[in-house]
Design an enzyme around this catalytic site. Structure first.
Site, PDB file in Angstrom:
ATOM      1  N   GLU A  16      -3.907  -0.083  -5.828  1.00 33.65           N
ATOM      2  CA  GLU A  16      -4.558  -0.945  -4.836  1.00 33.65           C
ATOM      3  C   GLU A  16      -6.079  -0.800  -4.868  1.00 33.65           C
ATOM      4  O   GLU A  16      -6.790  -1.768  -4.577  1.00 33.65           O
ATOM      5  CB  GLU A  16      -4.026  -0.625  -3.434  1.00 33.65           C
ATOM      6  CG  GLU A  16      -2.578  -1.016  -3.206  1.00 33.65           C
ATOM      7  CD  GLU A  16      -1.588   0.085  -3.571  1.00 33.65           C
ATOM      8  OE1 GLU A  16      -0.387  -0.076  -3.285  1.00 33.65           O
ATOM      9  OE2 GLU A  16      -2.041   1.116  -4.140  1.00 33.65           O
ATOM     10  N   LYS A  27       5.920  -7.094   9.432  1.00 38.88           N
ATOM     11  CA  LYS A  27       6.971  -7.712   8.616  1.00 38.88           C
ATOM     12  C   LYS A  27       7.761  -8.756   9.393  1.00 38.88           C
ATOM     13  O   LYS A  27       8.116  -9.807   8.844  1.00 38.88           O
ATOM     14  CB  LYS A  27       7.905  -6.633   8.084  1.00 38.88           C
ATOM     15  CG  LYS A  27       8.859  -7.121   7.000  1.00 38.88           C
ATOM     16  CD  LYS A  27       9.597  -5.979   6.332  1.00 38.88           C
ATOM     17  CE  LYS A  27      10.472  -6.476   5.181  1.00 38.88           C
ATOM     18  NZ  LYS A  27      11.175  -5.343   4.500  1.00 38.88           N
ATOM     19  N   PHE A  51       8.566   4.433   8.815  1.00 38.03           N
ATOM     20  CA  PHE A  51       8.324   4.634   7.388  1.00 38.03           C
ATOM     21  C   PHE A  51       7.176   3.745   6.898  1.00 38.03           C
ATOM     22  O   PHE A  51       7.165   2.554   7.131  1.00 38.03           O
ATOM     23  CB  PHE A  51       9.594   4.317   6.598  1.00 38.03           C
ATOM     24  CG  PHE A  51       9.425   4.447   5.104  1.00 38.03           C
ATOM     25  CD1 PHE A  51       9.177   5.675   4.516  1.00 38.03           C
ATOM     26  CD2 PHE A  51       9.491   3.318   4.290  1.00 38.03           C
ATOM     27  CE1 PHE A  51       9.007   5.790   3.150  1.00 38.03           C
ATOM     28  CE2 PHE A  51       9.326   3.426   2.913  1.00 38.03           C
ATOM     29  CZ  PHE A  51       9.071   4.670   2.340  1.00 38.03           C
ATOM     30  N   GLN A  52       6.205   4.360   6.271  1.00 37.42           N
ATOM     31  CA  GLN A  52       5.011   3.696   5.748  1.00 37.42           C
ATOM     32  C   GLN A  52       4.227   2.960   6.833  1.00 37.42           C
ATOM     33  O   GLN A  52       3.605   1.928   6.586  1.00 37.42           O
ATOM     34  CB  GLN A  52       5.361   2.747   4.589  1.00 37.42           C
ATOM     35  CG  GLN A  52       5.825   3.500   3.341  1.00 37.42           C
ATOM     36  CD  GLN A  52       5.869   2.637   2.095  1.00 37.42           C
ATOM     37  OE1 GLN A  52       6.069   1.426   2.173  1.00 37.42           O
ATOM     38  NE2 GLN A  52       5.690   3.274   0.944  1.00 37.42           N
ATOM     39  N   MET A  64     -24.825  12.413 -13.277  1.00 37.31           N
ATOM     40  CA  MET A  64     -25.833  12.508 -12.223  1.00 37.31           C
ATOM     41  C   MET A  64     -25.681  13.796 -11.424  1.00 37.31           C
ATOM     42  O   MET A  64     -26.681  14.401 -10.997  1.00 37.31           O
ATOM     43  CB  MET A  64     -25.766  11.287 -11.305  1.00 37.31           C
ATOM     44  CG  MET A  64     -26.965  11.142 -10.392  1.00 37.31           C
ATOM     45  SD  MET A  64     -28.539  10.910 -11.271  1.00 37.31           S
ATOM     46  CE  MET A  64     -28.490   9.145 -11.593  1.00 37.31           C
TER      47      MET A  64
END
Length: 575
Positions: free
Chosen positions: A65, A177, A127-128, A486
């Site tokens: 993602e 959902k 969940f999630q 750097m």
């Protein structure tokens, strides 16, 4: 094919028909002329992905993602259109956080769509489940959680409007959902009413008059340009204004390309690794016109020494930026293009500023960016010089973050707007490769150079799969110095050469890695071979990767040390 509106002619039918939230999302995206999105599916967004199946909107399956949102950023940067990204709930949404913060810092229009658990279990640690609204509030321009399906199309219209108007930025839409599967209707598509969001576009004419009067009085005027000029598509007006008043011009890192890099009035990039001419001009000016720059600390250095004797003009569309970092004497809250057009209409006496121009252009000639060639050792600066020469300065250059980023800004001269894609405010390693992919999708006919550090490349290299699947002809150049360059430079200069965890002892064979993905690759280790290998890479019709083994201990100069002023640069060497 889903039985709902698929073109503008059936919009009225669509708005009168019941459809699922997921179908409303797709139809709303069509209304916004979205033809490309980046994402990664998961449980909470399966209804959305089912509606996307064969809907006509191209979806790019990324491998992470974070890659998806950086691709959306690259796409937005070169096209000016909102980049659209979709991710599932929980870890999918949290993997977008870095990109959201990056887009917020660099003012990039992004619409991020996340799935969420059903409303009846929100707050139960389902969940999630993660509160992406709470997480993203400080790093988005606005965010929404849609609680009823009939709100969805209005929310999407508002999101695209907010993301792309005023000061651009990311907007997040969180869709539970059950909302995605509930039945509802599209809104009627009428005018938006957002009383709390009314960006001011038109400049105050009295303030513009004060600017012109100040120019007439000034002896050492200077024009500072930032990315706001690019977002406003104001590069032509900027060029005209600078030429009419014969003003020397300096740029921020993100403003590169807003003014032609080879123009005789251009002094270069200012800031920590900017040119001596640009920084000295900022220190000595008595009348500074800043258009579209937020006076970032990497630009200003120690603010007590920033333009200490100057009247400061700040033109910015975001009123929160004016006076935030640098005291402003003439504030103008407006769109940069409209402000410049207003200034051009106020034609007044034009002074010569002969002594000032002689000084600043003399500094430009005498103190260019420099490096010391060594026998058959590849200097990283030479890589960028050669790429500029081979592409005639006409490529889109995308970088990761670090030393190679600064060398690209210094040694690739940007002539055109929207050809420079880099992570400025957040400095996000891993940005380069996915952003280059998004830029190539956005401008398929342009040559895209992905200039990458060996460390940053390893953070998102899995997106090479997208390069191969989409047959994107990106030219990937790894500036390989075997370190977090750097970080190593700062440890050398400020930590007595204690290289704590900055040296990459073990690295993959990048040529074999590219071969594993089916991408042609070259390794170049000698300066005498550099031109030949880079030419072969640029002429390769498809994607190609080049592992450039450069001098390991090369530093980026000139430099302003932390806490120092613009006039206290080190590493300044006369021609």
């Amino acid at each position: 094919m889903d039985k709902f509106a698929v073109d503008g002619s059936s919009a009225k039918v669509a708005s009168s028909c019941m459809m699922s939230g997921a179908q409303i999302l797709v139809e709303s995206l069509r209304r916004e002329n979205v033809d490309l999105m980046f994402g990664y599916p998961g449980g909470a967004v399966l209804p959305l992905y089912d509606a996307l199946y064969q809907c006509g909107i191209r979806h790019v399956l990324t491998r992470h993602e974070q890659g998806a949102i950086h691709m959306a950023e690259g796409y937005a940067r070169v096209t000016g259109r909102p980049g659209v990204v979709i991710a599932t709930s929980g870890p999918g949404a949290t993997n977008l956080v870095t990109g959201l913060a990056d887009a917020m810092m660099d003012s990039l229009p992004i619409v991020a769509i996340t799935g969420q658990v059903s409303t009846e279990v929100i707050g139960t640690d389902a969940f999630q489940e993660t509160s992406i609204i709470g997480i993203s509030t400080p790093i988005t321009k606005h965010n929404y959680q849609v609680r009823h399906v009939d709100e969805l199309s209005q929310v999407i219209r508002e999101s695209f409007h907010i993301a792309s108007t005023g000061r651009p930025g990311p907007v997040l839409i969180d869709i539970p959902k059950n909302v995605a599967v509930s039945l509802g209707r599209l809104d009627d598509g009428g005018p938006l009413s957002l009383p709390g969001y009314q960006p001011n576009l038109e400049p105050n004419l009295l303030q513009l008059k004060r600017i012109i009067e100040g120019l007439v009085e000034a002896e050492r005027p200077l024009l500072l340009v930032g990315a706001g000029v690019l977002h406003a598509k104001a590069h032509r007006e900027l060029l005209q204004f600078a030429e009419v008043y014969q003003l020397p011009v300096v740029s921020t890192l993100l403003g590169l390309g807003a003014f032609p890099g080879t123009h005789p009035q251009f002094l270069g990039m200012a800031g920590m690794h900017g040119s001596y001419a640009a920084n000295q001009a900022l220190y000595e000016t008595d009348f500074l016109i800043n258009i579209g720059s937020r006076f970032d600390d990497r630009l200003t250095g120690n603010v007590r020494h920033f333009a200490p004797n100057a009247t400061i003009v700040h033109i910015d569309i975001d009123p929160a930026e004016i006076g935030k970092n640098i005291r402003t004497h003439i504030p103008v809250v407006a769109d940069a293009k409209r402000a410049l057009m207003g200034l051009l209409r106020m034609g007044q006496e034009v002074k010569d500023f002969a002594q000032w121009k002689e000084r600043v252009y003399g500094n430009k000639r005498e103190f260019p960016f420099w490096y010391v060639p060594e026998a058959d050792i590849i200097k990283p600066q030479a890589v960028l010089q050669q790429l500029y020469k081979l592409t005639d300065g006409d490529a889109i250059v995308v970088t990761d973050v670090g030393q190679h980023q600064m060398w690209a800004a210094q040694f690739y001269t940007f002539q055109n707007p929207d050809c420079w894609v880099t992570s400025g405010g957040l400095g996000t390693m891993g940005f380069g490769l996915p952003a280059a992919i998004g830029a190539q999708f956005g401008k398929p006919d342009k040559t895209v150079l992905a200039v990458l550090g060996d460390a940053g490349f390893q953070m998102t290299l899995q997106e090479l799969s997208v390069v191969v699947e989409a047959k994107l002809p990106i030219k990937m150049m790894i500036v390989n110095n075997g370190s977090l360059g750097m970080v190593r430079q700062w440890q050398e200069l400020f930590y007595n050469e204690r290289y704590s965890e900055s040296l990459l002892v073990s690295q993959p064979d990048y040529v074999k890695l590219a071969d594993a993905y089916g991408i042609p690759a070259y390794r170049v280790e000698k300066a005498s071979e550099l031109s030949r290998v880079l030419l072969a890479a640029v002429e390769e019709p498809g994607p190609v990767l080049v592992d450039c083994r450069v001098a390991a201990l090369e530093n980026v100069y000139p430099m302003i040390a932390p806490g120092k002023g613009l006039h206290e640069m080190v590493g300044v060497v006369p021609l």
